[in-house]
Design a protein around this motif. Structure first.
Motif, PDB file in Angstrom:
ATOM      1  N   GLN A  73    -105.434-104.437  57.551  1.00 46.92           N
ATOM      2  CA  GLN A  73    -105.716-105.093  58.838  1.00 46.92           C
ATOM      3  C   GLN A  73    -104.783-105.670  59.589  1.00 46.92           C
ATOM      4  OE1 GLN A  73    -109.482-107.414  58.700  1.00 46.92           O
ATOM      5  NE2 GLN A  73    -110.685-105.675  57.502  1.00 46.92           N
ATOM      6  N   ARG A  74    -104.046-106.787  58.891  1.00 43.28           N
ATOM      7  CA  ARG A  74    -103.049-107.452  59.521  1.00 43.28           C
ATOM      8  C   ARG A  74    -102.040-106.363  60.143  1.00 43.28           C
ATOM      9  NH1 ARG A  74    -101.753-110.522  55.638  1.00 43.28           N
ATOM     10  NH2 ARG A  74    -100.547-109.153  54.429  1.00 43.28           N
ATOM     11  N   GLU A  75    -101.525-105.196  59.206  1.00 45.99           N
ATOM     12  CA  GLU A  75    -100.575-104.295  59.504  1.00 45.99           C
ATOM     13  C   GLU A  75    -100.987-103.631  60.871  1.00 45.99           C
ATOM     14  OE1 GLU A  75     -98.574-100.203  57.880  1.00 45.99           O
ATOM     15  OE2 GLU A  75     -99.755-101.462  56.388  1.00 45.99           O
ATOM     16  N   ALA A  76    -102.282-103.187  60.856  1.00 46.50           N
ATOM     17  CA  ALA A  76    -102.683-102.461  62.122  1.00 46.50           C
ATOM     18  C   ALA A  76    -102.682-103.349  63.189  1.00 46.50           C
ATOM     19  CB  ALA A  76    -104.155-102.048  61.898  1.00 46.50           C
ATOM     20  N   ILE A  77    -103.199-104.674  63.226  1.00 45.04           N
ATOM     21  CA  ILE A  77    -102.728-105.585  64.347  1.00 45.04           C
ATOM     22  C   ILE A  77    -101.361-105.798  64.659  1.00 45.04           C
ATOM     23  CG2 ILE A  77    -103.118-108.042  65.139  1.00 45.04           C
ATOM     24  CD1 ILE A  77    -105.909-107.718  63.808  1.00 45.04           C
ATOM     25  N   VAL A  78    -100.554-106.143  63.937  1.00 44.48           N
ATOM     26  CA  VAL A  78     -99.186-106.281  64.117  1.00 44.48           C
ATOM     27  C   VAL A  78     -98.376-105.038  64.651  1.00 44.48           C
ATOM     28  CG1 VAL A  78     -96.897-106.654  63.020  1.00 44.48           C
ATOM     29  CG2 VAL A  78     -98.772-108.231  62.322  1.00 44.48           C
ATOM     30  N   LEU A  79     -98.508-103.788  64.364  1.00 44.20           N
ATOM     31  CA  LEU A  79     -98.059-102.720  64.797  1.00 44.20           C
ATOM     32  C   LEU A  79     -98.570-102.606  66.331  1.00 44.20           C
ATOM     33  CD1 LEU A  79     -98.230-100.285  61.767  1.00 44.20           C
ATOM     34  CD2 LEU A  79     -95.997-101.351  62.670  1.00 44.20           C
ATOM     35  N   THR A  80     -99.828-102.717  66.424  1.00 45.06           N
ATOM     36  CA  THR A  80    -100.218-102.325  67.770  1.00 45.06           C
ATOM     37  C   THR A  80    -100.263-103.506  68.786  1.00 45.06           C
ATOM     38  OG1 THR A  80    -102.675-103.065  67.074  1.00 45.06           O
ATOM     39  CG2 THR A  80    -102.037-100.781  67.187  1.00 45.06           C
ATOM     40  N   TYR A  81    -100.537-104.610  68.519  1.00 44.25           N
ATOM     41  CA  TYR A  81    -100.473-105.771  69.355  1.00 44.25           C
ATOM     42  C   TYR A  81     -98.839-106.423  69.493  1.00 44.25           C
ATOM     43  CZ  TYR A  81    -105.460-105.201  69.720  1.00 44.25           C
ATOM     44  OH  TYR A  81    -106.560-104.693  70.070  1.00 44.25           O
ATOM     45  N   TYR A  82     -98.375-106.417  68.285  1.00 45.09           N
ATOM     46  CA  TYR A  82     -96.898-107.467  68.325  1.00 45.09           C
ATOM     47  C   TYR A  82     -95.943-106.410  68.609  1.00 45.09           C
ATOM     48  CZ  TYR A  82     -99.532-111.447  67.108  1.00 45.09           C
ATOM     49  OH  TYR A  82    -100.340-112.628  67.134  1.00 45.09           O
ATOM     50  N   GLN A  83     -95.874-105.198  67.971  1.00 45.04           N
ATOM     51  CA  GLN A  83     -94.914-104.149  68.124  1.00 45.04           C
ATOM     52  C   GLN A  83     -95.193-103.333  69.345  1.00 45.04           C
ATOM     53  OE1 GLN A  83     -93.112-106.061  65.884  1.00 45.04           O
ATOM     54  NE2 GLN A  83     -92.065-104.266  65.943  1.00 45.04           N
ATOM     55  N   GLU A  84     -96.604-103.547  69.879  1.00 48.31           N
ATOM     56  CA  GLU A  84     -96.699-102.735  70.952  1.00 48.31           C
ATOM     57  C   GLU A  84     -96.644-101.034  70.761  1.00 48.31           C
ATOM     58  OE1 GLU A  84     -94.391-104.047  74.036  1.00 48.31           O
ATOM     59  OE2 GLU A  84     -95.557-106.188  74.038  1.00 48.31           O
ATOM     60  N   LEU A  85     -97.074-100.836  69.631  1.00 51.04           N
ATOM     61  CA  LEU A  85     -97.155 -99.242  69.298  1.00 51.04           C
ATOM     62  C   LEU A  85     -98.466 -98.547  69.855  1.00 51.04           C
ATOM     63  CD1 LEU A  85     -95.464 -99.024  65.712  1.00 51.04           C
ATOM     64  CD2 LEU A  85     -94.284 -98.574  67.952  1.00 51.04           C
ATOM     65  N   ARG A  86     -98.212 -97.275  70.190  1.00 49.13           N
ATOM     66  CA  ARG A  86     -99.514 -96.750  70.810  1.00 49.13           C
ATOM     67  C   ARG A  86    -100.373 -96.546  69.281  1.00 49.13           C
ATOM     68  NH1 ARG A  86     -97.086 -91.946  72.966  1.00 49.13           N
ATOM     69  NH2 ARG A  86     -98.822 -91.282  71.855  1.00 49.13           N
ATOM     70  N   ASN A  87    -101.579 -96.204  69.480  1.00 49.49           N
ATOM     71  CA  ASN A  87    -102.470 -96.149  68.392  1.00 49.49           C
ATOM     72  C   ASN A  87    -102.005 -95.040  67.556  1.00 49.49           C
ATOM     73  OD1 ASN A  87    -103.951 -98.363  69.114  1.00 49.49           O
ATOM     74  ND2 ASN A  87    -105.993 -97.174  69.561  1.00 49.49           N
ATOM     75  N   ALA A  88    -101.784 -93.849  68.141  1.00 51.63           N
ATOM     76  CA  ALA A  88    -101.332 -92.598  67.382  1.00 51.63           C
ATOM     77  C   ALA A  88     -99.986 -92.969  66.663  1.00 51.63           C
ATOM     78  CB  ALA A  88    -100.933 -91.589  68.452  1.00 51.63           C
ATOM     79  N   GLU A  89     -99.044 -93.781  66.992  1.00 52.33           N
ATOM     80  CA  GLU A  89     -97.679 -94.143  66.369  1.00 52.33           C
ATOM     81  C   GLU A  89     -97.997 -94.808  65.234  1.00 52.33           C
ATOM     82  OE1 GLU A  89     -94.316 -94.346  69.860  1.00 52.33           O
ATOM     83  OE2 GLU A  89     -96.041 -95.581  69.938  1.00 52.33           O
ATOM     84  N   ALA A  90     -98.984 -96.105  65.551  1.00 51.77           N
ATOM     85  CA  ALA A  90     -99.269 -97.186  64.367  1.00 51.77           C
ATOM     86  C   ALA A  90    -100.049 -96.297  63.183  1.00 51.77           C
ATOM     87  CB  ALA A  90    -100.058 -98.070  64.986  1.00 51.77           C
ATOM     88  N   ALA A  91    -100.927 -95.448  63.560  1.00 47.65           N
ATOM     89  CA  ALA A  91    -101.485 -94.767  62.752  1.00 47.65           C
ATOM     90  C   ALA A  91    -100.666 -93.793  61.871  1.00 47.65           C
ATOM     91  CB  ALA A  91    -102.869 -93.949  63.173  1.00 47.65           C
ATOM     92  N   ALA A  92     -99.844 -93.096  62.564  1.00 43.98           N
ATOM     93  CA  ALA A  92     -98.830 -92.213  61.827  1.00 43.98           C
ATOM     94  C   ALA A  92     -98.065 -93.015  61.003  1.00 43.98           C
ATOM     95  CB  ALA A  92     -97.769 -91.477  62.860  1.00 43.98           C
ATOM     96  N   LEU A  93     -97.455 -94.272  61.195  1.00 47.15           N
ATOM     97  CA  LEU A  93     -96.535 -95.214  60.330  1.00 47.15           C
ATOM     98  C   LEU A  93     -97.559 -95.497  59.203  1.00 47.15           C
ATOM     99  CD1 LEU A  93     -94.730 -97.628  62.750  1.00 47.15           C
ATOM    100  CD2 LEU A  93     -93.814 -95.619  61.199  1.00 47.15           C
ATOM    101  N   MET A  94     -98.874 -95.786  59.451  1.00 49.48           N
ATOM    102  CA  MET A  94     -99.556 -96.183  58.312  1.00 49.48           C
ATOM    103  C   MET A  94    -100.218 -95.150  57.274  1.00 49.48           C
ATOM    104  SD  MET A  94    -101.832 -99.385  60.287  1.00 49.48           S
ATOM    105  CE  MET A  94    -102.714 -99.648  58.713  1.00 49.48           C
ATOM    106  N   GLY A  95     -99.855 -93.855  57.760  1.00 46.37           N
ATOM    107  CA  GLY A  95    -100.186 -92.830  57.099  1.00 46.37           C
ATOM    108  C   GLY A  95    -101.974 -92.211  57.105  1.00 46.37           C
ATOM    109  N   ILE A  96    -102.518 -92.788  58.294  1.00 47.33           N
ATOM    110  CA  ILE A  96    -104.009 -92.793  58.275  1.00 47.33           C
ATOM    111  C   ILE A  96    -104.324 -92.043  59.888  1.00 47.33           C
ATOM    112  CG2 ILE A  96    -104.518 -94.977  57.206  1.00 47.33           C
ATOM    113  CD1 ILE A  96    -104.863 -96.346  59.527  1.00 47.33           C
ATOM    114  N   HIS A  97    -105.594 -91.807  59.972  1.00 49.61           N
ATOM    115  CA  HIS A  97    -105.943 -91.056  61.281  1.00 49.61           C
ATOM    116  C   HIS A  97    -106.242 -92.093  62.222  1.00 49.61           C
ATOM    117  CE1 HIS A  97    -106.611 -87.087  59.710  1.00 49.61           C
ATOM    118  NE2 HIS A  97    -106.981 -87.611  58.429  1.00 49.61           N
ATOM    119  N   VAL A  98    -106.097 -91.913  63.489  1.00 50.75           N
ATOM    120  CA  VAL A  98    -106.312 -92.966  64.450  1.00 50.75           C
ATOM    121  C   VAL A  98    -107.547 -93.528  64.361  1.00 50.75           C
ATOM    122  CG1 VAL A  98    -106.545 -93.143  67.287  1.00 50.75           C
ATOM    123  CG2 VAL A  98    -104.772 -91.545  66.167  1.00 50.75           C
TER     124      VAL A  98
END
Length: 194
Positions: free
Chosen positions: A141-166
């Motif tokens: 959960q922390r990783e998802a929040i950091v990638l989308t809100y603090y790193q400002e990655l789009r959901n598709a990019e963050a999901a790809a980095l985490m190896g999960i579906h959007v």
């Protein structure tokens, strides 16, 4: 598992020319890439590790790998920025695993709590409350929040980095936001438990 977004799906990779030049040994291109990417990589590491010094170490290692692997980079497979974030995440995970495996030595000092780049927006007390609430979240959960809100990655990019579906990312974000809201509400504006 989500696939890392192809650069061709989004147009040209904005870093492709710099990476090509770095692969040819262009130190000025490396300096430009560092100036462009360093703040975001340090912020990612600091948010996930809670230690600005470790975050700097992570960023330095990422740029060493960029220098070593730039000549072999194949444009179009994925955006270079996505690859850099993946490397940084993996290095953070390695450090977090090592922390769990080794107990902290006696006399260990807490990480430096100096204000980050968002200090103008939040007061120091609010930053501490948010950092504590973020640190209390489960890792994913922390990783998802950091990638989308603090790193400002789009959901598709963050999901790809985490190896999960959007959809899985959005579920993590939803649960993480609820947990953060509950924790921050529970603590009150001064951090006092209500």
């Amino acid at each position: 598992m989500g696939e890392i977004e192809r650069a061709s799906d989004r147009g040209d990779d904005p870093d492709a020319d710099l990476v090509r030049r770095i692969g040819q040994g262009d130190g000025q291109a490396a300096g430009t890439l560092v100036a462009r990417k360093l703040p975001r990589l340090k912020a990612l590491g600091a948010r996930l590790l809670g230690d600005p010094q470790e975050a700097e170490d992570i960023a330095q290692e990422v740029f060493l790998r960029v220098w070593r692997h730039a000549a072999g980079w194949t444009p179009g497979a994925a955006r270079f920025d996505t690859w850099m974030h993946r490397v940084a995440l993996n290095l953070c995970y390695d450090r977090l695993r090592r922390r769990r495996e080794a107990p902290l030595p006696e006399g260990w000092d807490a990480p430096d709590d100096r204000a980050g780049p968002d200090a103008g927006i939040e007061t120091a007390g609010e930053q501490d409350r948010i950092a504590a609430a973020l640190a209390a979240l489960p890792d994913r959960q922390r990783e998802a929040i950091v990638l989308t809100y603090y790193q400002e990655l789009r959901n598709a990019e963050a999901a790809a980095l985490m190896g999960i579906h959007v959809e899985a990312l959005e579920s993590l974000l939803s649960r993480g936001r609820r947990a953060l809201r509950a924790r921050l509400t529970e603590a009150g504006p001064n951090g006092d438990r209500r």
